[in-house]
Design a protein around this motif. Structure first.
Motif, PDB file in Angstrom:
ATOM      1  N   ILE A 148       0.862  -1.180   0.000  1.00  0.00           N
ATOM      2  CA  ILE A 148       0.000   0.000   0.000  1.00  0.00           C
ATOM      3  C   ILE A 148       0.898   1.230   0.000  1.00  0.00           C
ATOM      4  O   ILE A 148       1.763   1.368   0.873  1.00  0.00           O
ATOM      5  CB  ILE A 148      -0.919   0.049   1.242  1.00  0.00           C
ATOM      6  N   GLU A 149       0.736   2.111  -0.972  1.00  0.00           N
ATOM      7  CA  GLU A 149       1.562   3.310  -1.022  1.00  0.00           C
ATOM      8  C   GLU A 149       0.749   4.495  -1.526  1.00  0.00           C
ATOM      9  O   GLU A 149      -0.199   4.329  -2.293  1.00  0.00           O
ATOM     10  CB  GLU A 149       2.782   3.089  -1.918  1.00  0.00           C
ATOM     11  N   ARG A 208      -2.528   3.616  -3.543  1.00  0.00           N
ATOM     12  CA  ARG A 208      -2.485   2.518  -4.512  1.00  0.00           C
ATOM     13  C   ARG A 208      -2.195   1.211  -3.788  1.00  0.00           C
ATOM     14  O   ARG A 208      -1.225   1.112  -3.027  1.00  0.00           O
ATOM     15  CB  ARG A 208      -1.410   2.750  -5.570  1.00  0.00           C
ATOM     16  N   ALA A 209      -3.054   0.216  -4.056  1.00  0.00           N
ATOM     17  CA  ALA A 209      -2.874  -1.119  -3.483  1.00  0.00           C
ATOM     18  C   ALA A 209      -2.453  -2.075  -4.587  1.00  0.00           C
ATOM     19  O   ALA A 209      -3.032  -2.056  -5.682  1.00  0.00           O
ATOM     20  CB  ALA A 209      -4.171  -1.593  -2.833  1.00  0.00           C
ATOM     21  N   ALA A 232      -8.003   0.991   0.435  1.00  0.00           N
ATOM     22  CA  ALA A 232      -6.960   0.230  -0.248  1.00  0.00           C
ATOM     23  C   ALA A 232      -6.631  -1.044   0.514  1.00  0.00           C
ATOM     24  O   ALA A 232      -6.467  -2.120  -0.079  1.00  0.00           O
ATOM     25  CB  ALA A 232      -5.710   1.094  -0.406  1.00  0.00           C
ATOM     26  N   GLN A 233      -6.529  -0.951   1.848  1.00  0.00           N
ATOM     27  CA  GLN A 233      -6.228  -2.132   2.662  1.00  0.00           C
ATOM     28  C   GLN A 233      -7.355  -3.147   2.598  1.00  0.00           C
ATOM     29  O   GLN A 233      -7.106  -4.361   2.521  1.00  0.00           O
ATOM     30  CB  GLN A 233      -5.971  -1.695   4.107  1.00  0.00           C
ATOM     31  N   ALA A 234      -8.611  -2.676   2.616  1.00  0.00           N
ATOM     32  CA  ALA A 234      -9.754  -3.594   2.550  1.00  0.00           C
ATOM     33  C   ALA A 234      -9.772  -4.341   1.228  1.00  0.00           C
ATOM     34  O   ALA A 234     -10.018  -5.553   1.180  1.00  0.00           O
ATOM     35  CB  ALA A 234     -11.054  -2.813   2.750  1.00  0.00           C
ATOM     36  N   TRP A 235      -9.490  -3.621   0.144  1.00  0.00           N
ATOM     37  CA  TRP A 235      -9.464  -4.271  -1.175  1.00  0.00           C
ATOM     38  C   TRP A 235      -8.357  -5.304  -1.245  1.00  0.00           C
ATOM     39  O   TRP A 235      -8.571  -6.427  -1.732  1.00  0.00           O
ATOM     40  CB  TRP A 235      -9.263  -3.213  -2.256  1.00  0.00           C
ATOM     41  N   ALA A 236      -7.166  -4.948  -0.756  1.00  0.00           N
ATOM     42  CA  ALA A 236      -6.037  -5.867  -0.809  1.00  0.00           C
ATOM     43  C   ALA A 236      -6.312  -7.127   0.007  1.00  0.00           C
ATOM     44  O   ALA A 236      -6.000  -8.250  -0.419  1.00  0.00           O
ATOM     45  CB  ALA A 236      -4.776  -5.167  -0.299  1.00  0.00           C
ATOM     46  N   THR A 237      -6.919  -6.956   1.181  1.00  0.00           N
ATOM     47  CA  THR A 237      -7.264  -8.116   2.013  1.00  0.00           C
ATOM     48  C   THR A 237      -8.251  -9.031   1.302  1.00  0.00           C
ATOM     49  O   THR A 237      -8.125 -10.263   1.327  1.00  0.00           O
ATOM     50  CB  THR A 237      -7.866  -7.639   3.348  1.00  0.00           C
TER      51      THR A 237
END
Length: 331
Positions: A4-5, A12-13, A32-37
């Motif tokens: 995540i940056e 951006r994930a 972004a964190q929710a999408w990546a998880t």
């Protein structure tokens, strides 16, 4: 692992795992964190062979985003998917999806459109399911291979009759007295060229002057192409060469007819309407050409010219001889 940056005020994930590389941009870090998880969980489930908690609509949207854009005709697939997303079948969870849902969708669509349209949609949806099985592990079986396909429409036999072509050409402004300068007149020239060559509307639209060598036109991209067959050579009759010779050339357009396929279709329909001709499509001219060529070429030569690798399709759909003519050949 996910990264995540922050970039240009957005987050951006990026998730990279097992050859999969997916990236999305979000307004907040939490999004972004929710999408990546979620993506990591889906990838883990795919590796375990588990069907994810997603709907058929989710499957179709992924296919439209990732697969269709790389395919020739993918824009049409996206349109078909868009129509399907409005149907009840799109909300069915993948774990529940089976041939019963496909049959319900099929029967409902058959009440609205011709079976030929349903079959085109069927092919797209079945392809999406096949990709989901092979590459995403979102399905174990393809319900479209189990459900009964709708019967196809009888093969078209329509060809120009009486003075239909003359009336349409007049409506398009095509005349032997002057070169076809206007776009509508060039559509008339394209129609005559189609009758001489059996080329498709899109193939004529893409034809460039550099594709013409002597009495041969090189079709560089054909509907029937695959990894082993790329394009074909089409012999040009004296009449086809004469039609080409009448076309104006411009320095800024390498195309012979200078009209896009969509414009050819639209202007042909307009000219046909003005000429009071019903039912004759531009594609029907390919059948007219194939029937004429069949009197001069054997079936294998004919297939090479038209680009058909399945002779059954060639004979069933495009070859429409007059049985009175054939009866005369028997004497």
């Amino acid at each position: 692992m996910a990264t995540i940056e922050k970039r240009s005020g957005h987050w951006r994930a990026r998730v990279r795992r097992g050859g999969v590389d997916r990236t999305e941009t979000f307004r907040t870090k939490a999004e972004a964190q929710a999408w990546a998880t979620q993506i990591e969980a889906e990838l883990s489930a795919e590796r375990r062979g588990e069907i994810p908690d997603k709907s058929f609509g989710d499957l179709l949207r992924r296919y439209a985003d990732e697969i269709a854009p790389s395919k020739r005709g993918g824009d049409k697939e996206v349109l078909r998917i868009g129509r399907t997303l409005e149907r009840d079948i799109a909300s069915v969870h993948l774990r529940d999806l089976d041939e019963r849902h496909v049959a319900e969708w099929r029967d409902a669509r058959l009440k609205e459109v011709l079976s030929s349209s349903v079959l085109r949609e069927w092919t797209t949806l079945s392809n999406a399911c096949s990709v989901a099985i092979r590459e995403w592990r979102w399905l174990r079986t393809n319900p479209f291979t189990i459900a009964k396909r709708p019967a196809g429409q009888p093969a078209r036999k329509r060809r120009p009759e009486g003075g239909e072509m003359e009336r349409i050409l007049y409506a398009l402004g095509y005349s032997e007295d002057s070169p076809p300068v206007t776009k509508t007149a060039r559509v008339g020239a394209a129609a005559l060229f189609a009758i001489e060559t059996a080329m498709r509307e899109s193939e004529i639209a893409r034809l460039e002057w550099s594709d013409i060598t002597g009495r041969v036109a090189r079709v560089r991209q054909s509907k029937s192409d695959d990894a082993h067959h790329q394009g074909r050579d089409v012999p040009l009759s004296t009449e086809a060469l004469r039609i080409l010779a009448r076309l104006p050339r411009t320095a800024d357009d390498p195309r012979c007819f200078g009209v896009a396929a969509k414009s050819i279709d639209a202007l042909w329909r307009s000219g046909k309407k003005k000429a009071l001709v019903d039912g004759l499509t531009f594609h029907d001219l390919r059948r007219e050409a194939t029937t004429r060529l069949s009197k001069k070429l054997d079936v294998l030569q004919l297939a090479r010219v038209t680009g058909h690798r399945d002779l059954r399709v060639l004979l069933r759909v495009y070859y429409a001889p007059d049985m009175q003519d054939i009866a005369g050949m028997l004497d």
